[in-house]
Design a protein around this motif. Structure first.
Motif, PDB file in Angstrom:
ATOM      1  N   ASP A  34       0.793  -1.256   0.009  1.00 43.43           N
ATOM      2  CA  ASP A  34      -0.106   0.121  -0.101  1.00 43.43           C
ATOM      3  C   ASP A  34       0.733   1.181   0.166  1.00 43.43           C
ATOM      4  OD1 ASP A  34       0.995  -0.022   2.710  1.00 43.43           O
ATOM      5  OD2 ASP A  34      -1.085   0.000   3.314  1.00 43.43           O
ATOM      6  N   GLU A  35       1.992   1.088   0.166  1.00 44.03           N
ATOM      7  CA  GLU A  35       2.868   2.225   0.059  1.00 44.03           C
ATOM      8  C   GLU A  35       3.570   2.505  -1.482  1.00 44.03           C
ATOM      9  OE1 GLU A  35       5.814   2.927   3.713  1.00 44.03           O
ATOM     10  OE2 GLU A  35       5.584   0.612   3.140  1.00 44.03           O
ATOM     11  N   LEU A  36       3.101   1.756  -2.425  1.00 44.68           N
ATOM     12  CA  LEU A  36       3.434   1.951  -3.834  1.00 44.68           C
ATOM     13  C   LEU A  36       2.291   2.623  -4.382  1.00 44.68           C
ATOM     14  CD1 LEU A  36       4.489  -1.911  -4.879  1.00 44.68           C
ATOM     15  CD2 LEU A  36       5.760  -0.150  -4.231  1.00 44.68           C
ATOM     16  N   ASP A  37       2.802   3.211  -5.405  1.00 41.00           N
ATOM     17  CA  ASP A  37       1.733   4.116  -6.305  1.00 41.00           C
ATOM     18  C   ASP A  37       1.080   3.472  -7.213  1.00 41.00           C
ATOM     19  OD1 ASP A  37       2.191   7.151  -5.321  1.00 41.00           O
ATOM     20  OD2 ASP A  37       3.817   6.230  -5.287  1.00 41.00           O
ATOM     21  N   ALA A  38       1.578   2.244  -7.975  1.00 41.82           N
ATOM     22  CA  ALA A  38       1.141   1.604  -8.858  1.00 41.82           C
ATOM     23  C   ALA A  38       1.713   0.544  -9.162  1.00 41.82           C
ATOM     24  CB  ALA A  38       0.990   2.444 -10.386  1.00 41.82           C
ATOM     25  N   ILE A  39       1.215  -0.634  -9.806  1.00 47.27           N
ATOM     26  CA  ILE A  39       1.824  -1.845 -10.290  1.00 47.27           C
ATOM     27  C   ILE A  39       1.794  -1.940 -12.031  1.00 47.27           C
ATOM     28  CG2 ILE A  39       1.759  -4.349 -10.421  1.00 47.27           C
ATOM     29  CD1 ILE A  39       0.104  -4.325  -7.961  1.00 47.27           C
ATOM     30  N   ALA A  40       3.074  -1.787 -12.377  1.00 50.37           N
ATOM     31  CA  ALA A  40       3.111  -1.746 -14.038  1.00 50.37           C
ATOM     32  C   ALA A  40       3.296  -3.243 -14.190  1.00 50.37           C
ATOM     33  CB  ALA A  40       4.386  -1.020 -14.502  1.00 50.37           C
ATOM     34  N   PHE A  41       2.827  -3.741 -15.652  1.00 50.58           N
ATOM     35  CA  PHE A  41       3.272  -5.085 -15.923  1.00 50.58           C
ATOM     36  C   PHE A  41       3.218  -5.201 -17.507  1.00 50.58           C
ATOM     37  CE2 PHE A  41      -1.390  -5.196 -16.250  1.00 50.58           C
ATOM     38  CZ  PHE A  41      -1.811  -6.209 -17.520  1.00 50.58           C
ATOM     39  N   GLY A  42       3.949  -5.886 -18.074  1.00 50.11           N
ATOM     40  CA  GLY A  42       3.950  -6.159 -19.436  1.00 50.11           C
ATOM     41  C   GLY A  42       2.708  -6.889 -19.849  1.00 50.11           C
ATOM     42  N   ARG A  43       1.815  -6.226 -20.675  1.00 54.14           N
ATOM     43  CA  ARG A  43       0.489  -6.956 -20.924  1.00 54.14           C
ATOM     44  C   ARG A  43       0.622  -7.412 -22.399  1.00 54.14           C
ATOM     45  NH1 ARG A  43      -3.570  -2.385 -23.973  1.00 54.14           N
ATOM     46  NH2 ARG A  43      -1.974  -1.350 -25.419  1.00 54.14           N
ATOM     47  N   GLY A  44       1.577  -7.648 -23.093  1.00 54.04           N
ATOM     48  CA  GLY A  44       1.772  -8.146 -24.475  1.00 54.04           C
ATOM     49  C   GLY A  44       1.944  -7.178 -25.425  1.00 54.04           C
ATOM     50  N   PRO A  45       2.181  -7.852 -26.827  1.00 50.63           N
ATOM     51  CA  PRO A  45       1.948  -9.333 -26.715  1.00 50.63           C
ATOM     52  C   PRO A  45       3.106  -9.985 -26.459  1.00 50.63           C
ATOM     53  CG  PRO A  45       2.773  -8.031 -29.039  1.00 50.63           C
ATOM     54  CD  PRO A  45       2.573  -7.037 -27.880  1.00 50.63           C
ATOM     55  N   GLY A  46       3.013 -11.292 -26.346  1.00 47.50           N
ATOM     56  CA  GLY A  46       3.914 -12.318 -25.696  1.00 47.50           C
ATOM     57  C   GLY A  46       3.529 -13.612 -25.554  1.00 47.50           C
ATOM     58  N   SER A  47       4.173 -14.414 -24.777  1.00 45.47           N
ATOM     59  CA  SER A  47       3.699 -15.720 -24.323  1.00 45.47           C
ATOM     60  C   SER A  47       2.162 -15.586 -23.590  1.00 45.47           C
ATOM     61  CB  SER A  47       4.606 -16.321 -23.395  1.00 45.47           C
ATOM     62  OG  SER A  47       4.054 -17.302 -22.640  1.00 45.47           O
ATOM     63  N   PHE A  48       1.330 -16.485 -24.135  1.00 46.72           N
ATOM     64  CA  PHE A  48       0.119 -16.539 -23.724  1.00 46.72           C
ATOM     65  C   PHE A  48       0.046 -16.571 -21.978  1.00 46.72           C
ATOM     66  CE2 PHE A  48      -3.593 -16.765 -27.208  1.00 46.72           C
ATOM     67  CZ  PHE A  48      -2.553 -15.961 -28.148  1.00 46.72           C
ATOM     68  N   THR A  49       0.698 -17.708 -21.785  1.00 49.50           N
ATOM     69  CA  THR A  49       0.759 -18.049 -20.391  1.00 49.50           C
ATOM     70  C   THR A  49       1.663 -17.092 -19.606  1.00 49.50           C
ATOM     71  OG1 THR A  49       0.936 -20.469 -20.886  1.00 49.50           O
ATOM     72  CG2 THR A  49       1.776 -19.782 -18.748  1.00 49.50           C
ATOM     73  N   GLY A  50       2.547 -16.204 -20.108  1.00 49.64           N
ATOM     74  CA  GLY A  50       3.229 -15.232 -19.236  1.00 49.64           C
ATOM     75  C   GLY A  50       2.230 -14.094 -19.061  1.00 49.64           C
ATOM     76  N   LEU A  51       1.667 -13.650 -20.061  1.00 53.45           N
ATOM     77  CA  LEU A  51       0.790 -12.747 -20.185  1.00 53.45           C
ATOM     78  C   LEU A  51      -0.310 -12.710 -19.317  1.00 53.45           C
ATOM     79  CD1 LEU A  51       0.537 -11.434 -23.876  1.00 53.45           C
ATOM     80  CD2 LEU A  51       2.256 -10.980 -22.274  1.00 53.45           C
ATOM     81  N   ARG A  52      -0.827 -14.007 -19.055  1.00 55.27           N
ATOM     82  CA  ARG A  52      -2.056 -14.407 -18.194  1.00 55.27           C
ATOM     83  C   ARG A  52      -1.535 -14.345 -16.765  1.00 55.27           C
ATOM     84  NH1 ARG A  52      -3.798 -17.936 -22.321  1.00 55.27           N
ATOM     85  NH2 ARG A  52      -3.039 -19.624 -21.393  1.00 55.27           N
ATOM     86  N   THR A  53      -0.352 -14.915 -16.565  1.00 57.98           N
ATOM     87  CA  THR A  53       0.408 -14.929 -15.063  1.00 57.98           C
ATOM     88  C   THR A  53       0.549 -13.338 -14.822  1.00 57.98           C
ATOM     89  OG1 THR A  53       1.468 -16.865 -15.515  1.00 57.98           O
ATOM     90  CG2 THR A  53       2.120 -15.656 -13.923  1.00 57.98           C
ATOM     91  N   ALA A  54       1.121 -12.543 -15.456  1.00 62.62           N
ATOM     92  CA  ALA A  54       1.423 -11.140 -15.035  1.00 62.62           C
ATOM     93  C   ALA A  54       0.313 -10.489 -14.748  1.00 62.62           C
ATOM     94  CB  ALA A  54       2.425 -10.516 -16.064  1.00 62.62           C
ATOM     95  N   CYS A  55      -0.627 -10.517 -15.734  1.00 63.82           N
ATOM     96  CA  CYS A  55      -2.001  -9.758 -15.366  1.00 63.82           C
ATOM     97  C   CYS A  55      -2.786 -10.327 -14.096  1.00 63.82           C
ATOM     98  CB  CYS A  55      -2.997 -10.014 -16.743  1.00 63.82           C
ATOM     99  SG  CYS A  55      -4.489  -9.204 -16.624  1.00 63.82           S
ATOM    100  N   ALA A  56      -3.019 -11.708 -13.927  1.00 66.69           N
ATOM    101  CA  ALA A  56      -3.728 -12.069 -12.816  1.00 66.69           C
ATOM    102  C   ALA A  56      -2.803 -11.592 -11.358  1.00 66.69           C
ATOM    103  CB  ALA A  56      -3.622 -13.738 -12.997  1.00 66.69           C
ATOM    104  N   VAL A  57      -1.720 -11.639 -11.608  1.00 67.29           N
ATOM    105  CA  VAL A  57      -0.982 -11.389 -10.347  1.00 67.29           C
ATOM    106  C   VAL A  57      -1.045  -9.861  -9.984  1.00 67.29           C
ATOM    107  CG1 VAL A  57       1.381 -11.081  -9.248  1.00 67.29           C
ATOM    108  CG2 VAL A  57       0.853 -13.298 -10.098  1.00 67.29           C
ATOM    109  N   ALA A  58      -0.908  -9.104 -11.079  1.00 69.37           N
ATOM    110  CA  ALA A  58      -0.883  -7.601 -11.053  1.00 69.37           C
ATOM    111  C   ALA A  58      -2.492  -7.185 -10.438  1.00 69.37           C
ATOM    112  CB  ALA A  58      -0.884  -6.866 -12.480  1.00 69.37           C
ATOM    113  N   GLN A  59      -3.457  -7.990 -11.039  1.00 66.93           N
ATOM    114  CA  GLN A  59      -4.927  -7.737 -10.566  1.00 66.93           C
ATOM    115  C   GLN A  59      -5.073  -8.092  -9.147  1.00 66.93           C
ATOM    116  OE1 GLN A  59      -7.025  -9.711 -13.617  1.00 66.93           O
ATOM    117  NE2 GLN A  59      -7.617  -8.045 -14.602  1.00 66.93           N
TER     118      GLN A  59
END
Length: 253
Positions: free
Chosen positions: A61-86
């Motif tokens: 909660d001390e952070l200001d935002a979470i940045a993640f690579g949304r794609g394009p790229g590995s389908f599995t990798g994108l879903r993983t990053a998105c799910a964790v960021a969310q």
């Protein structure tokens, strides 16, 4: 003077998992992790995020935002990053972030271009005028996007798209890309598609999207209003399927 915004950056769009935590400012050190991506990313990601936060003496909660690579790229990798960021964003609802942490979904090809720009600068090379970011999309295709380097920043001039490697040279020449150091082709496709890319104009550099690149991009994009709520943080696939049908493979032959 208020403290600079602080970000967590997550990049899992290739076979490498990378994380970075910090302000993204050149004069401030970041906390980093890099390791194998793919299937291992889903097991390593959360423990390494917790380790970086502990190392930095910060809570989410001390952070200001979470940045993640949304794609394009590995389908599995994108879903993983998105799910964790969310999940991390939703889980950080509180007095400072009543709706959860803001999320910055950033194009992986932009991060790749930024990493190539930084690598060039670290070697003392003259800055190119344009960077074409290339990722191997498998199935004999490339993901690519083009950027102009202006005032030290990157401006998109062609959005992420798919193409056959042999078609890239013609597209670049049609768009007026010079066959000299003013054009930098950066990515991971040169070994895989060496013959098909041999006529593409420009200098080559191996590069991958990294969390460090996302971290450097985050402050300006946050200031421009690019952050969204967790529910609006979605992957950018470009290709909507991971395998061809038998008929498509036969037609391609």
């Amino acid at each position: 003077m208020p403290a600079a915004p602080c970000f967590l950056a997550i990049e899992t769009s290739t076979d490498t998992l990378s994380l970075a935590l910090g302000t993204g400012r050149a004069d401030e050190a970041a906390h980093r992790f890099q390791g194998p991506g793919g299937a291992q990313a889903s097991t390593e990601l959360l423990p390494q995020v917790q380790r970086l936060l502990a190392e930095a003496g910060l809570s989410l909660d001390e952070l200001d935002a979470i940045a993640f690579g949304r794609g394009p790229g590995s389908f599995t990798g994108l879903r993983t990053a998105c799910a964790v960021a969310q999940g991390l964003a939703y889980g950080t609802r509180g007095p400072r972030h009543p709706r959860g942490l803001p999320v910055l979904p950033l194009d992986t090809l932009l991060a790749l271009a930024e990493q190539a720009r930084a690598d060039d600068a670290a070697e003392g090379r003259a800055a190119p005028a344009r960077i074409v970011a290339l990722l191997d999309a498998r199935m004999e295709e490339l993901y690519f996007a083009a950027y102009a380097l202006e005032g030290g920043g990157l401006r998109a001039i062609a959005p992420p798209r798919l193409c056959a490697p042999a078609d890239l040279a013609g597209w670049l020449r049609e768009q007026g890309f010079a066959d000299d150091d003013r054009t930098l082709l950066a990515g991971n496709a040169f070994g895989v598609y060496a013959e098909a890319l041999s006529d593409a104009p420009g200098r080559r550099r191996h590069a991958l999207p990294t969390a460090d690149a996302l971290l450097r991009l985050a402050p300006a994009l946050m200031a421009q209003g690019a952050a969204v709520g967790a529910s609006d943080a979605l992957p950018l696939y470009v290709r909507d399927k991971v395998a061809r049908t038998t008929a498509e493979r036969e037609a391609k032959a």
